[in-house]
Design a protein around this motif. Structure first.
Motif, short mmCIF file in Angstrom:
data_model
loop_
_atom_site.label_atom_id
_atom_site.label_comp_id
_atom_site.label_asym_id
_atom_site.label_seq_id
_atom_site.Cartn_x
_atom_site.Cartn_y
_atom_site.Cartn_z
N PRO A 333 0.91 -1.14 -0.13
CA PRO A 333 -0.07 -0.05 0.12
C PRO A 333 0.80 1.38 -0.04
O PRO A 333 1.26 1.69 1.11
CB PRO A 333 -0.59 -0.03 1.38
N ALA A 334 1.33 1.77 -1.36
CA ALA A 334 2.13 2.81 -1.31
C ALA A 334 1.68 4.27 -1.72
O ALA A 334 2.60 4.97 -1.84
CB ALA A 334 3.04 2.41 -2.40
N ARG A 335 0.34 4.21 -1.61
CA ARG A 335 0.02 5.62 -2.22
C ARG A 335 0.20 6.78 -1.33
O ARG A 335 0.19 7.77 -1.64
CB ARG A 335 -1.72 5.67 -2.20
N SER A 336 0.84 6.53 -0.27
CA SER A 336 1.12 7.62 0.73
C SER A 336 2.60 8.28 0.33
O SER A 336 3.18 9.03 1.16
CB SER A 336 1.23 7.43 2.14
N HIS A 337 3.30 7.79 -0.86
CA HIS A 337 4.44 8.22 -1.17
C HIS A 337 4.48 9.81 -1.61
O HIS A 337 3.50 10.26 -1.68
CB HIS A 337 4.91 7.44 -2.48
N LEU A 338 5.69 10.24 -1.66
CA LEU A 338 5.79 11.68 -1.70
C LEU A 338 6.32 12.11 -3.25
O LEU A 338 7.15 12.92 -3.56
CB LEU A 338 6.71 12.27 -0.78
N ALA A 339 6.34 10.83 -4.02
CA ALA A 339 6.75 11.10 -5.39
C ALA A 339 6.24 12.31 -6.32
O ALA A 339 6.90 12.92 -7.17
CB ALA A 339 6.74 9.93 -6.38
N PHE A 340 5.01 12.85 -5.89
CA PHE A 340 4.47 14.08 -6.23
C PHE A 340 4.40 15.23 -5.45
O PHE A 340 3.69 16.29 -5.79
CB PHE A 340 2.73 13.85 -6.67
N GLY A 341 5.27 15.12 -4.50
CA GLY A 341 5.46 16.15 -3.56
C GLY A 341 4.33 16.18 -2.52
O GLY A 341 3.53 14.97 -2.23
N PHE A 342 4.22 17.03 -1.99
CA PHE A 342 3.14 16.99 -0.65
C PHE A 342 2.63 18.58 -0.24
O PHE A 342 3.49 19.51 -0.51
CB PHE A 342 3.38 16.32 0.41
N GLY A 343 1.35 18.65 0.13
CA GLY A 343 0.88 20.12 0.55
C GLY A 343 0.42 20.79 -0.67
O GLY A 343 0.03 20.39 -1.85
N ALA A 344 0.55 22.08 -0.43
CA ALA A 344 -0.07 22.90 -1.53
C ALA A 344 0.65 22.63 -3.02
O ALA A 344 0.05 23.02 -3.97
CB ALA A 344 0.08 24.62 -1.10
N HIS A 345 1.88 22.40 -2.89
CA HIS A 345 2.63 22.38 -4.35
C HIS A 345 2.38 20.95 -5.01
O HIS A 345 3.30 20.62 -5.78
CB HIS A 345 3.82 22.79 -4.19
N GLN A 346 1.80 20.10 -4.23
CA GLN A 346 1.71 18.62 -4.79
C GLN A 346 1.28 18.69 -6.20
O GLN A 346 0.54 19.49 -6.74
CB GLN A 346 0.41 17.90 -4.16
N CYS A 347 2.05 17.73 -7.07
CA CYS A 347 1.88 17.91 -8.48
C CYS A 347 0.53 18.22 -9.07
O CYS A 347 -0.56 17.31 -8.65
CB CYS A 347 2.51 16.73 -9.00
N LEU A 348 0.18 19.23 -10.00
CA LEU A 348 -0.93 19.52 -10.31
C LEU A 348 -1.40 18.46 -11.23
O LEU A 348 -2.65 18.04 -11.34
CB LEU A 348 -1.10 20.63 -11.08
N GLY A 349 -0.62 17.88 -11.96
CA GLY A 349 -1.08 16.60 -13.24
C GLY A 349 -0.96 15.44 -12.80
O GLY A 349 -0.99 14.49 -13.51
#
Length: 399
Positions: A333-349
């Motif tokens: 269960p890996a969806r909590s990863h930070l590959a897209f960042g986190f917070g307000a700047h989390q990857c838009l796409g």
């Protein structure tokens, strides 16, 4: 505090499935530490998952590259550009700008894009299957597919694709001189500015045309802002995806039993994609900030004006969060990863990225079931962080 002897960023990866061993040592011994940068500056470096999530939601750390102390990985400090990218904006400007475009990435709009993504993938595989039974999957598939998705998203004419790709590669490479990078930035932003101006007069079925109409209607239209958005979307949606496609394909070739399970049961593909994202976390060096006031973190005081690098690849291999982190496991269960960042700047796409990866790996499994490495695993060549985004330089395969 001086940087630990002999340690500077970026630290090269020696294995694609695990971060440099220095990351684990830092996480155990000094999770908030000072390391050197290529330009002889120093920055605070974070390696622990909880610390990184905390920083990425802390308004006391700015994303503005023009602030003194912001960390860079190029030998020279980049020139200040007239077009500010969304990822380098702070509140409230960032939130206002992000809200303008968030409608392009709703769950419904992303689902509606699936047939277009599938068509692009199928056309590329059709061409591959008509040719020789040995190819470089990077050059023939991992580069063109995400680029074609973004070209279609932005409405960039086919005649300009090759030039746009080569100029973009110059822009993002850490090996490019600052003068050449400025020239590439100016060329791409100038091209996009002209393209947007044409779409004002002759709109099409693309993101830029929709944004023009939407923002004119609300009275917030800004051609310069839209130019920066288009450039950011292309960089994130092409280079990052190329790295993930090449590494994800390599991972499945190295783990044929997991590949077979996905081919037999496509409901496993979303979980496999999340594990790929966690395992490789290719854009880790983009999580850079500068403190705007003194902040205590992990027993250290980060002073106002000091830069910080949040190593998300280290976070995604933190054993306190992901047991046996260097094991590639599609059941994790890996969806909590930070590959897209986190917070307000989390990857838009990120929703589009997930869709693309799911379509790509389902399609590769269905249409190239016999694909295998054409060279030994140990002979594969990887792109360094200096070259832009981590990934495979080439992936020779046969079937």
């Amino acid at each position: 505090m001086a940087a630990p002897a002999g340690r500077t960023l970026p630290i090269p990866r020696t294995c694609p499935f695990s971060p440099p061993s220095d990351y684990a040592e830092l996480r155990e011994e000094e999770p908030v530490s000072r390391l050197g940068l290529p330009n002889k500056d120093e920055a605070w470096v974070l390696t622990r998952y909880d610390d990184i999530r905390a920083v990425l939601t802390d308004a006391r750390f700015s994303s503005d590259v023009n602030l003194p102390g912001y960390p860079f990985f190029t030998p020279e400090r980049p020139s200040e550009q007239p077009i500010q990218l969304l990822i380098h904006m702070d509140p409230p400007t960032h939130g206002e700008a992000r809200r303008k475009v968030i409608s392009e990435y709703t769950a419904k709009r992303t689902r509606d894009l699936r047939p277009r993504v599938q068509r692009i993938v199928d056309e590329r595989l059709d061409a591959i299957l008509r040719g020789p039974r040995r190819i470089d999957l990077v050059a023939e598939f991992a580069v063109p597919v995400p680029a074609l998705v973004m070209f279609e998203q932005l409405g960039i004419p086919r005649a300009d694709h090759a030039w746009f790709l080569s100029t973009n590669s110059l822009l993002i490479s850490g090996l490019t001189s600052e003068a050449d990078r400025d020239e590439a930035f100016g060329a791409l932003s100038g091209y996009l500015m002209e393209l947007i101006e044409k779409k004002e007069a002759e709109p099409g079925d693309d993101l830029l045309s929709r944004q023009i109409a939407k923002n004119k209607e609300s009275g917030t239209y800004d051609r310069t802002w839209l130019t920066g958005l288009a450039l950011l979307l292309f960089i994130g949606g092409s280079e990052n995806m190329t790295g993930m496609i090449s590494l994800g394909a390599m991972a499945l070739l190295r783990h044929p039993e997991q590949r077979a399970r996905i081919a037999a049961d496509p409901s496993l593909t979303p979980g496999a994609v999340e594990e790929m994202l966690r395992c490789f976390t290719i854009a880790e060096l983009t999580m850079t900030r500068v403190a705007t006031e003194d902040v205590e973190l992990g027993g250290k005081v980060i002073r106002a004006g000091e830069g910080l690098v949040a190593l998300t690849n280290a976070a995604d291999h933190d054993p306190a969060v992901f047991p046996e982190p260097d094991v590639f496991d599609i059941d994790r269960p890996a969806r909590s990863h930070l590959a897209f960042g986190f917070g307000a700047h989390q990857c838009l796409g990120q929703s589009l990225a997930r869709l693309e990866l799911q379509v790509i790996f389902d399609s590769l499994g269905a249409r190239l079931p016999g694909m295998e490495l054409a060279v030994p695993f140990d002979e594969l060549r990887y792109r360094s962080d200096d070259e832009g985004v981590f990934g495979l330089a080439e992936l020779p395969v046969t079937w």
